[in-house]
Design an enzyme around this catalytic site. Sequence first.
Site, PDB file in Angstrom:
ATOM      1  N   LYS A 274     -26.637 -17.248  -4.472  1.00 39.92           N
ATOM      2  CA  LYS A 274     -26.424 -18.046  -3.255  1.00 39.92           C
ATOM      3  C   LYS A 274     -25.402 -19.117  -3.600  1.00 39.92           C
ATOM      4  O   LYS A 274     -25.095 -19.326  -4.772  1.00 39.92           O
ATOM      5  CB  LYS A 274     -27.732 -18.673  -2.782  1.00 39.92           C
ATOM      6  N   ARG A 275     -24.876 -19.810  -2.592  1.00 37.37           N
ATOM      7  CA  ARG A 275     -23.978 -20.922  -2.885  1.00 37.37           C
ATOM      8  C   ARG A 275     -24.656 -21.921  -3.815  1.00 37.37           C
ATOM      9  O   ARG A 275     -25.884 -22.063  -3.807  1.00 37.37           O
ATOM     10  CB  ARG A 275     -23.571 -21.626  -1.581  1.00 37.37           C
TER      11      ARG A 275
ATOM     12  N   THR B 249     -31.390 -15.776   3.779  1.00 37.52           N
ATOM     13  CA  THR B 249     -31.365 -14.364   4.167  1.00 37.52           C
ATOM     14  C   THR B 249     -31.341 -13.482   2.923  1.00 37.52           C
ATOM     15  O   THR B 249     -31.793 -12.338   2.955  1.00 37.52           O
ATOM     16  CB  THR B 249     -30.145 -14.045   5.046  1.00 37.52           C
TER      17      THR B 249
ATOM     18  N   LYS C 266     -33.144  -9.736   1.833  1.00 36.72           N
ATOM     19  CA  LYS C 266     -32.463  -8.587   1.215  1.00 36.72           C
ATOM     20  C   LYS C 266     -33.144  -8.193  -0.085  1.00 36.72           C
ATOM     21  O   LYS C 266     -33.362  -7.015  -0.371  1.00 36.72           O
ATOM     22  CB  LYS C 266     -31.001  -8.943   0.898  1.00 36.72           C
TER      23      LYS C 266
ATOM     24  N   LYS D  52     -30.611 -26.287  -3.131  1.00 37.45           N
ATOM     25  CA  LYS D  52     -31.105 -24.953  -3.475  1.00 37.45           C
ATOM     26  C   LYS D  52     -31.742 -24.928  -4.867  1.00 37.45           C
ATOM     27  O   LYS D  52     -32.379 -23.972  -5.259  1.00 37.45           O
ATOM     28  CB  LYS D  52     -29.976 -23.935  -3.379  1.00 37.45           C
TER      29      LYS D  52
ATOM     30  N   HIS E 192     -27.891 -24.242  12.079  1.00 36.04           N
ATOM     31  CA  HIS E 192     -28.145 -23.613  10.771  1.00 36.04           C
ATOM     32  C   HIS E 192     -28.448 -24.601   9.652  1.00 36.04           C
ATOM     33  O   HIS E 192     -28.578 -24.202   8.503  1.00 36.04           O
ATOM     34  CB  HIS E 192     -26.946 -22.785  10.325  1.00 36.04           C
TER      35      HIS E 192
HETATM   36  C1  26Q Z   1     -17.885 -27.105   8.813  1.00 39.48           C
HETATM   37  C2  26Q Z   1     -16.733 -27.829   9.041  1.00 39.48           C
HETATM   38  C3  26Q Z   1     -15.729 -27.886   8.098  1.00 39.48           C
HETATM   39  C4  26Q Z   1     -15.883 -27.176   6.925  1.00 39.48           C
HETATM   40  C5  26Q Z   1     -17.034 -26.450   6.701  1.00 39.48           C
HETATM   41  C6  26Q Z   1     -18.046 -26.448   7.647  1.00 39.48           C
HETATM   42  C7  26Q Z   1     -19.268 -25.661   7.405  1.00 39.48           C
HETATM   43  C8  26Q Z   1     -19.119 -24.335   7.087  1.00 39.48           C
HETATM   44  C9  26Q Z   1     -20.200 -23.548   6.845  1.00 39.48           C
HETATM   45  C10 26Q Z   1     -20.549 -26.186   7.502  1.00 39.48           C
HETATM   46  C11 26Q Z   1     -21.651 -25.371   7.254  1.00 39.48           C
HETATM   47  C12 26Q Z   1     -21.486 -24.035   6.922  1.00 39.48           C
HETATM   48  C13 26Q Z   1     -22.545 -23.084   6.625  1.00 39.48           C
HETATM   49  C14 26Q Z   1     -23.821 -23.236   6.775  1.00 39.48           C
HETATM   50  C15 26Q Z   1     -24.738 -22.160   6.376  1.00 39.48           C
HETATM   51  O1  26Q Z   1     -24.337 -21.140   5.849  1.00 39.48           O
HETATM   52  N1  26Q Z   1     -26.041 -22.310   6.619  1.00 39.48           N
HETATM   53  C16 26Q Z   1     -26.989 -21.273   6.248  1.00 39.48           C
HETATM   54  O2  26Q Z   1     -27.149 -20.411   7.372  1.00 39.48           O
HETATM   55  C17 26Q Z   1     -27.940 -19.303   7.049  1.00 39.48           C
HETATM   56  C18 26Q Z   1     -27.952 -18.390   8.252  1.00 39.48           C
HETATM   57  O3  26Q Z   1     -28.688 -18.963   9.275  1.00 39.48           O
HETATM   58  C19 26Q Z   1     -29.327 -19.728   6.638  1.00 39.48           C
HETATM   59  O4  26Q Z   1     -30.051 -18.599   6.242  1.00 39.48           O
HETATM   60  C20 26Q Z   1     -29.258 -20.726   5.494  1.00 39.48           C
HETATM   61  O5  26Q Z   1     -30.540 -21.220   5.208  1.00 39.48           O
HETATM   62  C21 26Q Z   1     -28.324 -21.858   5.843  1.00 39.48           C
HETATM   63  O6  26Q Z   1     -28.145 -22.710   4.730  1.00 39.48           O
END
Ligand code: 26Q
Length: 833
Positions: free
Chosen positions: A544-545, A652, A656, A550, A351
């Site tokens: 978004k975050r 995503t 939406k 971004k 991702h």
């Molecule tokens: C990992 C280890 C420890 C703490 C946090 C994490 C961690 C948690 C969440 C690392 C990454 C994430 C999230 C990533 C994420 O949300 N990516 C997004 O995924 C979406 C679905 O595929 C995409 O649409 C987005 O583009 C992408 O940024």
Amino acid sequence: MQDNPAETLLFRKLRRYLMVEYGKRLPYASVEEVYQSLCKALKEEIMIHWVASSSSIRKHQPRILFYLSMEYLPGGFTNNNLVHIGVKNLVGKVLQQTPFTLQEVLHVEKDPGLGNGGLGRLASCFLDSLAALQMPAIGYGLRYQYGIFDQEIWDGVQVERPDRWLLRENPWEFRRDDLARYVEYSGGSCSGKSSTRATSVRAIAYDYPIIGFPSRENDFSVVTLRLWSTKESPRNFALQSYNAGEFGQAGENTSLTDVLYPSDHHLAGKRIRLKQEFLLVSASLQDIFRKHFSRGGSVATFADKVRIQVNDTHPGLVIPELMRLLMEQAPDLSLEEALAITRSVTSYTNHTILQEALEEWDEEKVEELLPRQYALVKRLHDTLTKDKQYQEPDLAILHKGRVRMAHLLLHGSHRVNGVAQLHSDIVRNDLFPKFAALYPEKFCNVTNGVSHRKWLLEANPELAHLLTQRIGDGWIYDFAEVRKLIEHAEDPSLQEEFLAIKARGKEKMFSFLQKKGLLRDAYGSVTSSHPLLGPDALFSVQIKRIHEYKRQLLHILHLVALYLERKEGASSGRIARMALIGGKAAPGYKKAKDILRFASLVSRKLREDLQTKDALLLLVLENYNVSKTMQILPGVDLSEQISLAGKEASGTGNMKLAMNGALTIGTDDGANVEMRQEVGGADWPFCFGMSAEEAKQAREGYDPKEIYEQDPLLKQALDWIVSSSFTTVPEERECALAIRDSLLEGDATSPADPYFVLKDFRAYYEAQQRVETLFQNRPLWAKHALKNIAGMGSFSSDRSIRDYAKIWELTPCPVDQEILHELSQEFSFFSGG
Ligand code: 26Q
């Protein structure tokens, strides 16, 4: 009294639960009690289908998909379930006989915030589609006691509050003590170094029904979401440690699943996080083994019957753990054979390509905490590196004292996919080129999608109704049918109706937002309400975050530029605009918090300037989450998708918003590229900025100061934000300075303007001018918007799941009508009241 028998029955059940569970008669029941009782009454309807779904799988023994994700963001269950069972109107009517409206009752429920953002919401959309398509599947995750923090913004500063979604009984969860599993940590080390005491942690399962939208034949499947918790198991409390005064140690295992790590895209190597990841992997694999072997399966049939999808690398320990369990089960199995089975079973979705988000763990930490799994990782690494073609540092699993999770998965799984075509190309060509050369057949793409039923049917019933009037209700079942709308896009009456719905969407959303209170002072008290503009103003949204890539900064700087232009009197031909920015910043991410504060500063300036406040506003929305998205979507005119090309894996929110008739101002990034292709360039007029390829080259010799010097408006904006007329207290000035410096100067940790905000500024400004021109031609705007909706057919998560089903070679397993019939007969006394 009503005469509809279904209404009578539901009302009777509701009152019965109020009496049996709370000892209350209706006039005296609280809204919370009515909510709980309503859910319990609905559960009667659901249980039979849930049991029938599981029994059908047991009877027909299809291959099953097990989806492993550290995050889920399902949003409120109740409304979703009402829409899916098709009783929302009925329930609304029944509640008229209580002191509370449906809205008030639904409001009791807090979003389960068991995820950070895109990745978690995607997992929930996928479960929704798996259920709707009647696929044999189950989702595994963790039941965090505290999900993503509640965000408050105190005079521009983010304050994190614990999310207490489990404060009260959750009517949609089923505690399954019978499924509890023990997860083993530590205890011995394979390298013979100091061995640590083994601990075993009890994980209890909580099941949640994910109700599939009914098929055209009107029956529905229920998929299980199974979340593990270590909380309620007293056995996990280490009394001996407690007695020895080691209080932190004593509670470590009861609190393992307490908190979701609130950062996306950044890994800090936290030990508890590693324990959480393994908890998910070990408990879920044990559950998978239990299912498989209790139904007569064997190691020989495992690769045929089981598929495991890992949502990013977070559950990547499935590779060594599955190999280990297989070898334990069949002691004759060689490492190579265990790897072969593991490979056919597992696939991995990537991702993100951001370096800082690629998961790696210290070898020592892994060895200490997970010695058995580490031993396998090491064996796998050693075996692979014996072979000449694997002797390449870029292919190694162990590297410089670290375990590279993505590499583990690339070797150990069957397929790896990115989440949009552009992203999958980058994953293959730039991120893992050596792997792509070694295993070309593994690399594939599955473009993300979203549940069109949630984000359109449920979130925007008026627009959904309009679509159904024009093109029939086929789109609800097969979103590809939305393309039929193309033929009506030129119809002035449809355009008018669309615009009217949009205007009502804005009004409803504003009143929803206003009710919640929009501003807090520096002490956290909700203060005056925020001014808002009427439905004629252009409403643009970036939700978004908060993250540098971004580029919320690009958005905010543009608003500053518009403001300064207006102050200089250059407002002719300009339209009134209201922008909204919403999103959480990871608590440890200083720059993201600065961006949020900067946005709030601009917001304050705009609403306090009497000269401009009726024409230009920025609203910084607090605590953005799934249910707020539902409220916002129907009113949006313009969707801001302005990441630096190559950095947003898919996005995503872009889908939406477009489904709800917003036009996109966006870079050619992530799924924007495919959305543009599907809609067609002529109806996608606000594409701007560097391409991913250009962005890749742009680093070399990039000097943002040059751009600053050459673009007077940009220079004016960046100078103004550090002027005394913008900020009031020293902390605010520091924040503005930090923003300006990050764009112009850089520092030891980051080059100046790492995401090319300045380089894309002019192109963005010009695209926004095209927006303003087009917005003044409302029918034309509506035509484009309708064509955008029509182009969204392939961005339903149903399509994504059909694509994944090819990877999994998975086929539907509809509810067995015989089973359903038997169950209905046996329990008909329920529905008889
Ligand atoms: C990992 C280890 C420890 C703490 C946090 C994490 C961690 C948690 C969440 C690392 C990454 C994430 C999230 C990533 C994420 O949300 N990516 C997004 O995924 C979406 C679905 O595929 C995409 O649409 C987005 O583009 C992408 O940024």
